[in-house]
Write a protein that holds these residues in place. Structure first.
Motif, PDB file in Angstrom:
ATOM      1  N   GLY A 268      98.269  54.574  -6.229  1.00  0.00           N
ATOM      2  CA  GLY A 268      98.192  54.097  -4.851  1.00  0.00           C
ATOM      3  C   GLY A 268      96.794  54.219  -4.281  1.00  0.00           C
ATOM      4  O   GLY A 268      96.296  55.326  -4.057  1.00  0.00           O
ATOM      5  N   GLN A 269      96.157  53.080  -4.096  1.00  0.00           N
ATOM      6  CA  GLN A 269      94.808  53.057  -3.536  1.00  0.00           C
ATOM      7  C   GLN A 269      94.758  52.093  -2.354  1.00  0.00           C
ATOM      8  O   GLN A 269      95.643  51.271  -2.167  1.00  0.00           O
ATOM      9  N   ILE A 270      93.686  52.203  -1.585  1.00  0.00           N
ATOM     10  CA  ILE A 270      93.382  51.183  -0.587  1.00  0.00           C
ATOM     11  C   ILE A 270      92.082  50.501  -0.991  1.00  0.00           C
ATOM     12  O   ILE A 270      91.143  51.144  -1.456  1.00  0.00           O
ATOM     13  N   ARG A 271      92.093  49.190  -0.861  1.00  0.00           N
ATOM     14  CA  ARG A 271      90.875  48.390  -1.039  1.00  0.00           C
ATOM     15  C   ARG A 271      90.445  47.954   0.356  1.00  0.00           C
ATOM     16  O   ARG A 271      91.175  47.249   1.053  1.00  0.00           O
ATOM     17  N   CYS A 272      89.281  48.392   0.754  1.00  0.00           N
ATOM     18  CA  CYS A 272      88.787  48.120   2.100  1.00  0.00           C
ATOM     19  C   CYS A 272      87.634  47.118   2.048  1.00  0.00           C
ATOM     20  O   CYS A 272      86.636  47.359   1.363  1.00  0.00           O
ATOM     21  N   TRP A 273      87.795  46.040   2.770  1.00  0.00           N
ATOM     22  CA  TRP A 273      86.781  44.990   2.868  1.00  0.00           C
ATOM     23  C   TRP A 273      85.987  45.238   4.143  1.00  0.00           C
ATOM     24  O   TRP A 273      86.540  45.285   5.240  1.00  0.00           O
ATOM     25  N   ILE A 274      84.680  45.379   3.989  1.00  0.00           N
ATOM     26  CA  ILE A 274      83.817  45.780   5.104  1.00  0.00           C
ATOM     27  C   ILE A 274      82.624  44.836   5.208  1.00  0.00           C
ATOM     28  O   ILE A 274      82.058  44.422   4.187  1.00  0.00           O
ATOM     29  N   GLY A 275      82.255  44.505   6.436  1.00  0.00           N
ATOM     30  CA  GLY A 275      81.069  43.687   6.676  1.00  0.00           C
ATOM     31  C   GLY A 275      80.208  44.314   7.753  1.00  0.00           C
ATOM     32  O   GLY A 275      80.570  45.344   8.341  1.00  0.00           O
ATOM     33  N   LEU A 276      79.066  43.706   8.015  1.00  0.00           N
ATOM     34  CA  LEU A 276      78.257  44.150   9.138  1.00  0.00           C
ATOM     35  C   LEU A 276      79.001  43.855  10.432  1.00  0.00           C
ATOM     36  O   LEU A 276      79.836  42.958  10.491  1.00  0.00           O
ATOM     37  N   LYS A 277      78.718  44.603  11.456  1.00  0.00           N
ATOM     38  CA  LYS A 277      79.419  44.497  12.733  1.00  0.00           C
ATOM     39  C   LYS A 277      79.426  43.047  13.234  1.00  0.00           C
ATOM     40  O   LYS A 277      78.390  42.401  13.335  1.00  0.00           O
ATOM     41  N   GLY A 278      80.637  42.525  13.490  1.00  0.00           N
ATOM     42  CA  GLY A 278      80.775  41.192  14.062  1.00  0.00           C
ATOM     43  C   GLY A 278      80.622  40.033  13.107  1.00  0.00           C
ATOM     44  O   GLY A 278      80.634  38.869  13.512  1.00  0.00           O
ATOM     45  N   SER A 279      80.508  40.326  11.791  1.00  0.00           N
ATOM     46  CA  SER A 279      80.250  39.243  10.830  1.00  0.00           C
ATOM     47  C   SER A 279      81.520  38.594  10.293  1.00  0.00           C
ATOM     48  O   SER A 279      81.475  37.499   9.730  1.00  0.00           O
ATOM     49  N   LYS A 280      82.671  39.244  10.460  1.00  0.00           N
ATOM     50  CA  LYS A 280      83.915  38.742   9.878  1.00  0.00           C
ATOM     51  C   LYS A 280      85.052  38.743  10.897  1.00  0.00           C
ATOM     52  O   LYS A 280      85.057  39.542  11.845  1.00  0.00           O
ATOM     53  N   LYS A 281      86.027  37.887  10.663  1.00  0.00           N
ATOM     54  CA  LYS A 281      87.246  37.889  11.463  1.00  0.00           C
ATOM     55  C   LYS A 281      88.141  39.030  10.973  1.00  0.00           C
ATOM     56  O   LYS A 281      88.331  39.216   9.780  1.00  0.00           O
TER      57      LYS A 281
END
Length: 409
Positions: free
Chosen positions: A250-263
């Protein structure tokens, strides 16, 4: 040397309270060449920050002691190899990878994940501190910086290669002792529309599955979605999507961008709300987890005693890092398990630190013919079940201890 933390690794407040004490253990992946009666051990204590609720270790050994020579190989498991090679495919679905792009894997190990990018043709760069793993990059199209990732290295990468389209840190994020520096380094290196993808054992599964042996000194943080969001908020980053994965129990895959770059995807709010509803970080939940560990300890020791009384033989299977925590806390020695089998050649003919259990090649199973295999690598039971068909055909039984004791014939 081990340092008792005075501040939270995440929010930097002086508010970490100890909750679970697993005693003093050796450094998990530091297998030894000869059995030793005395070996350096460090306190293994899980604490919680009363300010941000982040779960973390209270004592941190020097990273150099753990990562300069590393015996874990991503490619040793077919399950993990397939998982890692599919990450670039998942990234490409979200954001097309082009030939001019730079992709970076932090804690790149033997380059397994990077090889998944081959079909897309970007510039590939691994950042890996273990000196003994550098040989896996020879004659491959993977660039390597054989050092720890930090702000100085990030500046070096930017100067030589430019900004990164993708930065991955799988099963590395829990290792990071300087989260603020990691955040600063990613900010300096990530393209304005780039993606930071991290994967980590999920705190919810760790507690639910009684996966106490996932706790060892390399893993200084035990991540929830709430804590990952807190990390992003503190470092001008934004968590925009979360996937729950079955790999590693059981893992989490976290998608991260610069502030305000993604919906922002609804998965972020949904999982954070679920954590609040289930009171994931509550003192009660942690103490309940602690009690379950001690209950499991009694059941396992009773199992070993029953096998011994029946005059049957048992051996260990798999020498992952978690085996050090397991054998240490459950006081498993040669009288309970005389040896462990492992298919990773880097681990064979070495000994588990603390318990001094010898590690043998899996080819020796058919020679020594134990009645039982006690599976320390329990999170890969499906793969191990298939690999040991001959052993099972001859009447052998695999014991999987977590999340509950189960027998595989």
């Amino acid at each position: 040397m081990s340092i008792k933390k005075t501040k939270c690794i995440l929010c930097n407040e002086k508010s970490v309270k100890d909750f679970i004490n697993l005693g003093k253990t050796a450094l998990a992946n530091n297998l030894i060449n000869i059995p030793k009666l005395k070996i350096k051990k460090y306190p293994l204590i899980v604490g919680k920050c009363s300010n941000c609720e982040h779960i973390q270790l209270s004592y941190l050994p020097n990273p150099i002691l753990m990562f300069k020579n590393y015996l874990y190989l991503s490619s040793a498991s077919s399950t993990l190899t397939n998982h890692l090679k599919n990450i670039p495919i998942a990234v490409n679905k979200l954001s097309k990878i082009k030939k001019k792009d730079l992709v970076i894997d932090i804690g790149s190990n033997d380059g397994t994940l990077l090889s998944g990018y081959d079909k897309f043709g970007p510039t590939k760069l691994g950042v890996e501190p273990a000196k003994n793993l550098a040989k896996y990059y020879k004659n491959k199209k993977n660039n390597l910086i054989n050092d720890f990732f930090n702000f100085k290295i990030a500046k070096k990468i930017k100067k030589k290669f430019g900004l990164a389209k993708v930065i991955t840190a799988t099963n590395v994020f829990p290792h990071l002792q300087k989260l603020n520096e990691f955040g600063k380094s990613v900010n300096s290196l990530l393209d304005k529309n780039g993606i930071l993808l991290i994967e980590a054992h999920y705190l919810g599964n760790l507690i639910k599955d009684i996966a106490f042996d996932t706790i060892y000194h390399e893993h200084c943080s035990y991540w929830s979605v709430s804590s990952v969001k807190k990390f992003c908020d503190l470092n001008n980053l934004e968590l925009f999507k979360v996937d729950k994965l079955p790999i590693h129990h059981g893992q989490i895959r976290c998608w991260i961008g610069l502030k305000g770059s993604k919906k922002i995807h609804k998965s972020v709010a949904n999982l954070i709300n679920l954590e609040k509803k289930n009171k994931l970080h509550s003192d009660h939940n942690l103490l309940k987890f602690k009690n379950k560990i001690f209950t499991l300890q009694k059941k396992i020791n009773k199992l070993f005693l029953n096998i011994k009384n029946k005059k049957l033989t048992i051996a260990g299977y798999g020498a992952p890092a978690k085996a050090t925590t397991f054998t240490s806390f459950f006081k498993i020695n040669k009288s309970k398990i005389p040896y462990i089998f492992d298919k990773n050649s880097l681990k064979q003919n070495k000994f588990v630190p603390g318990s001094n259990l010898p590690i043998l090649d899996t080819k020796q199973i058919s020679v020594l013919k134990p009645d039982y295999l006690f599976n320390f690598a329990w999170n890969f039971i499906d793969e191990i079940y298939k690999e040991n068909l001959e052993f099972r055909k001859n009447g052998g039984i695999i014991i999987n201890p977590i999340p509950k004791i189960k027998f595989y014939k």
